[in-house]
Design a protein around this motif. Structure first.
Motif, short mmCIF file in Angstrom:
data_model
loop_
_atom_site.label_atom_id
_atom_site.label_comp_id
_atom_site.label_asym_id
_atom_site.label_seq_id
_atom_site.Cartn_x
_atom_site.Cartn_y
_atom_site.Cartn_z
N LEU A 127 -5.21 -1.07 -1.44
CA LEU A 127 -4.03 -1.81 -1.87
C LEU A 127 -3.34 -2.48 -0.69
O LEU A 127 -2.97 -3.66 -0.76
CB LEU A 127 -3.06 -0.87 -2.59
CG LEU A 127 -1.71 -1.48 -2.99
CD1 LEU A 127 -1.90 -2.60 -4.01
CD2 LEU A 127 -0.77 -0.41 -3.55
N ALA A 128 -3.17 -1.73 0.40
CA ALA A 128 -2.53 -2.31 1.58
C ALA A 128 -3.34 -3.49 2.11
O ALA A 128 -2.78 -4.53 2.47
CB ALA A 128 -2.37 -1.24 2.66
N ASP A 129 -4.66 -3.34 2.16
CA ASP A 129 -5.51 -4.43 2.64
C ASP A 129 -5.37 -5.67 1.77
O ASP A 129 -5.30 -6.79 2.27
CB ASP A 129 -6.98 -3.98 2.67
CG ASP A 129 -7.28 -3.00 3.79
OD1 ASP A 129 -6.43 -2.87 4.71
OD2 ASP A 129 -8.35 -2.36 3.74
N LEU A 136 1.55 -10.18 1.87
CA LEU A 136 2.61 -9.28 1.45
C LEU A 136 2.57 -8.00 2.27
O LEU A 136 1.58 -7.69 2.93
CB LEU A 136 2.50 -8.95 -0.04
CG LEU A 136 3.01 -9.99 -1.04
CD1 LEU A 136 2.06 -11.17 -1.14
CD2 LEU A 136 3.21 -9.36 -2.43
N ARG A 137 3.67 -7.24 2.20
CA ARG A 137 3.78 -5.95 2.89
C ARG A 137 3.91 -4.83 1.87
O ARG A 137 4.29 -5.06 0.71
CB ARG A 137 5.00 -5.95 3.80
CG ARG A 137 5.07 -7.11 4.77
CD ARG A 137 4.17 -6.94 5.96
NE ARG A 137 4.28 -8.06 6.89
CZ ARG A 137 4.02 -7.97 8.18
NH1 ARG A 137 3.66 -6.83 8.72
NH2 ARG A 137 4.13 -9.04 8.96
N LEU A 138 3.64 -3.60 2.34
CA LEU A 138 3.70 -2.42 1.48
C LEU A 138 4.71 -1.43 2.04
O LEU A 138 4.63 -1.05 3.21
CB LEU A 138 2.32 -1.76 1.39
CG LEU A 138 2.24 -0.43 0.63
CD1 LEU A 138 2.59 -0.63 -0.85
CD2 LEU A 138 0.84 0.18 0.77
N VAL A 139 5.66 -1.01 1.20
CA VAL A 139 6.64 0.02 1.56
C VAL A 139 6.49 1.17 0.58
O VAL A 139 6.47 0.96 -0.65
CB VAL A 139 8.07 -0.54 1.55
CG1 VAL A 139 9.08 0.59 1.74
CG2 VAL A 139 8.24 -1.60 2.65
N LEU A 140 6.39 2.38 1.12
CA LEU A 140 6.24 3.59 0.31
C LEU A 140 7.56 4.35 0.23
O LEU A 140 8.45 4.15 1.06
CB LEU A 140 5.16 4.49 0.90
CG LEU A 140 3.76 3.88 1.01
CD1 LEU A 140 2.80 4.89 1.63
CD2 LEU A 140 3.25 3.41 -0.34
N ASP A 141 7.65 5.23 -0.75
CA ASP A 141 8.86 6.03 -0.98
C ASP A 141 8.66 7.41 -0.36
O ASP A 141 7.73 8.14 -0.74
CB ASP A 141 9.11 6.15 -2.49
CG ASP A 141 10.55 6.42 -2.83
OD1 ASP A 141 11.25 7.06 -2.03
OD2 ASP A 141 10.99 5.98 -3.92
N GLY A 142 9.50 7.75 0.61
CA GLY A 142 9.40 9.05 1.25
C GLY A 142 10.45 10.01 0.74
O GLY A 142 11.65 9.74 0.84
N VAL A 143 10.01 11.15 0.21
CA VAL A 143 10.91 12.15 -0.36
C VAL A 143 10.86 13.36 0.57
O VAL A 143 10.09 14.29 0.36
CB VAL A 143 10.49 12.53 -1.79
CG1 VAL A 143 11.57 13.39 -2.45
CG2 VAL A 143 10.22 11.29 -2.62
N PHE A 144 11.70 13.34 1.59
CA PHE A 144 11.59 14.32 2.67
C PHE A 144 12.75 15.30 2.71
O PHE A 144 12.82 16.12 3.62
CB PHE A 144 11.47 13.59 4.00
CG PHE A 144 10.29 12.65 4.06
CD1 PHE A 144 9.07 13.01 3.54
CD2 PHE A 144 10.42 11.39 4.64
CE1 PHE A 144 7.98 12.17 3.58
CE2 PHE A 144 9.34 10.52 4.69
CZ PHE A 144 8.11 10.91 4.16
N ASN A 145 13.65 15.23 1.75
CA ASN A 145 14.75 16.19 1.68
C ASN A 145 14.37 17.44 0.91
O ASN A 145 14.92 18.51 1.14
CB ASN A 145 15.97 15.53 1.01
CG ASN A 145 17.12 16.49 0.82
OD1 ASN A 145 17.77 16.89 1.77
ND2 ASN A 145 17.36 16.88 -0.44
N HIS A 146 13.41 17.31 -0.02
CA HIS A 146 13.08 18.43 -0.89
C HIS A 146 11.62 18.32 -1.35
O HIS A 146 10.96 17.31 -1.10
CB HIS A 146 14.01 18.48 -2.10
CG HIS A 146 14.14 17.16 -2.82
ND1 HIS A 146 15.20 16.31 -2.60
CD2 HIS A 146 13.35 16.55 -3.73
CE1 HIS A 146 15.06 15.23 -3.35
NE2 HIS A 146 13.94 15.36 -4.04
N MET A 147 11.16 19.34 -2.04
CA MET A 147 9.82 19.35 -2.65
C MET A 147 9.97 19.79 -4.10
O MET A 147 11.09 19.99 -4.58
CB MET A 147 8.87 20.28 -1.89
CG MET A 147 8.57 19.82 -0.47
SD MET A 147 7.28 20.80 0.35
CE MET A 147 5.81 20.24 -0.52
N GLY A 148 8.85 19.97 -4.78
CA GLY A 148 8.86 20.50 -6.13
C GLY A 148 8.71 22.00 -6.14
O GLY A 148 8.08 22.59 -5.24
#
Length: 497
Positions: A127-129, A136-148
């Motif tokens: 997808l990035a390629d 276009l550029r790719l930005v991901l969502d980082g969830v680093f405050n908590h886990m499941g």
């Protein structure tokens, strides 16, 4: 290199961002049976079904609608990139794609792994390629405050006080459910970021989550609940991202007043400016007050980080714009401000089509591909705004200067070239306004025409000694630009850059 040339060379400034929930954006290949990826109690729904709120499931500590799926994946998303590109987006932002139990993926089980419903790490790289091939550029969502809560390392830590993962979390009888959880949501146990090993795993280490995905082709991170990470840890994360990929974007989900959060992050999701726009467009905030608020916000935060900051009117956590502002003139006014004020407009998938949706989960409905038609008025308006922004340099990277008005909202976007100048005037009220406006730009020539960008066939306006007489109907808009190359070959701008 001038300031404006440097801004223009930085892809993060004034970019148009298109946001996608992978599960809900593009239906999966009809020939692929994905049912085994959604074992009970998960459910795979039909694409034409609308999400509805379900009961709380105490055994899982989450809501029924959090485990209803529609089957979108990275492969199906890649097949629909023409729409994103043709709309004029510069950046594709994906809500979380890491391994998680729910459909929204904000409850990571393993930050390094990809959720199998979406594909594999190879699909991320592909997808990035493909995005980079399209510019276009790719930005991901980082969830680093908590886990499941179902994360294997959390279960091990919960079961055994001697577990090596025990000090990755906060345990104690004072917490509901026995562990400190984000906003008391028991399915979201918070990580102990004060533990250096946690930060090493997430962003500081050479093989950390942040660095590995950047090496896989991502161009930046949007940080979920970034305000909970605090100034110091955000600064560490941002530095790690920049060390791994110079020019990477780190944008924080921070609803607070933004000024003190830079340079801990490169940019914020500009909730204060969003709130000003929506209240103004709804008639709940008067134009002069809104203008003072915007001027203060830009002055305090600074134009540079604001140009990188995402300006959204709706997203996966809010009702959709067409639901919040059902009257088309008010909705159009809000969108025009989104595309002309300093920032990076953030479009939530489907809102460019006029999709409606109220509170969670209604705003997360599957993409309405049947609405992608040239006669869709909402899509026509979005395309017009995107085209104007791409055509006018000042709207992407320009400075902000308020116009002197009485009843209207008015401002100017300008650069080092007078031909880039755009004047924006809006009447959010319910009555027509006739007003004289002061335009404090010394390079705009007296008695020369200002062209109407939204309605090119309308007669141009003419300034008289920096004063401009304007008439705007209720919820009316004016976008004006100087005619620097008039017909006939004579230009009063011949010696003014």
């Amino acid at each position: 290199m001038s300031t404006f040339t440097a801004r223009e060379a930085d892809w993060r400034n004034g970019a148009i961002v298109y946001q996608v929930l992978v599960d809900r954006f593009a239906p999966p290949d009809a020939g692929v049976d994905k049912t085994e990826l959604y074992p009970p109690p998960k459910r795979l729904r039909r694409w034409d079904e609308r999400p509805t709120r379900g009961p709380y499931l105490p055994e899982l500590r989450l809501w029924r609608h959090e485990i209803d799926f529609w089957g979108g994946d990275l492969a199906s998303l890649r097949g629909r990139l023409d729409h994103v590109q043709q709309l004029g987006a510069d950046v594709l932002y994906l809500n979380p794609i890491h391994l998680a139990f729910t459909n929204h993926k904000y409850d990571a089980l393993d930050h390094r792994a990809l959720s199998p419903e979406f594909g594999t790490r190879d699909d991320v790289i592909a997808l990035a390629d493909e995005l980079h091939r399209r510019g276009l550029r790719l930005v991901l969502d980082g969830v680093f405050n908590h886990m499941g809560r179902q994360a294997p390392i959390f279960r091990a830590a919960e079961a055994d006080p001697q577990s090596p993962w025990r000090d990755w979390f906060h345990f104690g009888p004072q917490y509901p459910g026995g562990t400190r959880s984000w906003w008391l949501a028991e399915n979201l146990p918070e990580l102990n970021l004060e533990n250096p090993a946690v930060r090493e795993h997430l962003f500081n280490g050479p093989d950390s989550v942040v660095r590995r995905f950047l090496r896989d082709g991502a161009d930046g991170w949007r940080l979920d609940v970034a305000v909970d990470l605090g100034y110091a840890f955000l600064h560490e994360l941002t530095q790690a991202a920049h060390d791994e990929k110079p020019g990477a974007l780190v944008v924080g989900e921070i609803a607070n007043y933004p000024s003190a959060w830079f340079p801990a992050v490169d940019a914020v999701m500009n909730f204060p400016l969003r709130e000003i726009i929506l209240r103004l467009a709804a008639g709940r905030l008067e134009a002069p007050t809104a203008q003072r608020m915007i001027e203060r916000l830009v002055g305090d935060a600074g134009i540079e980080p604001l140009l990188k900051s995402w300006l959204m009117l709706d997203n996966h956590d809010t009702p959709r714009l067409a639901t919040v502002l059902p009257a088309e003139p008010r909705r159009r006014l809000a969108q025009a401000l989104q595309f002309t004020l300093p920032g990076a407009p953030n479009l939530y998938y489907g809102s460019e089509l006029g999709m409606t949706g109220g509170d969670d989960p209604a705003m997360r409905a599957p993409m309405r591909w049947d609405l992608v038609r040239d006669d869709n008025r909402a899509l026509q308006w979005t395309r017009q705004l995107v085209a104007l922004r791409r055509a006018h340099r000042a709207l992407r990277i320009g400075e902000f200067r308020p116009l002197t008005t009485t009843r209207l909202l008015g401002f100017e976007r300008h650069t080092d070239r007078v031909r880039d100048t755009v004047l924006v005037l809006a009447n959010p009220g319910d009555e027509a306004v006739n007003e004289t406006v002061l335009v404090a730009n010394s390079s705009l020539m007296n008695a020369k025409r200002l062209l109407n960008l939204l309605e090119p066939d309308r007669p141009p306006l003419v300034m008289n000694a920096a004063l401009l007489d304007v008439s705007l109907p209720p919820q009316g808009l004016l976008l004006l630009a100087p005619e620097t190359d008039p017909p006939g070959g004579y230009s009063a701008y011949k010696r003014v850059p």
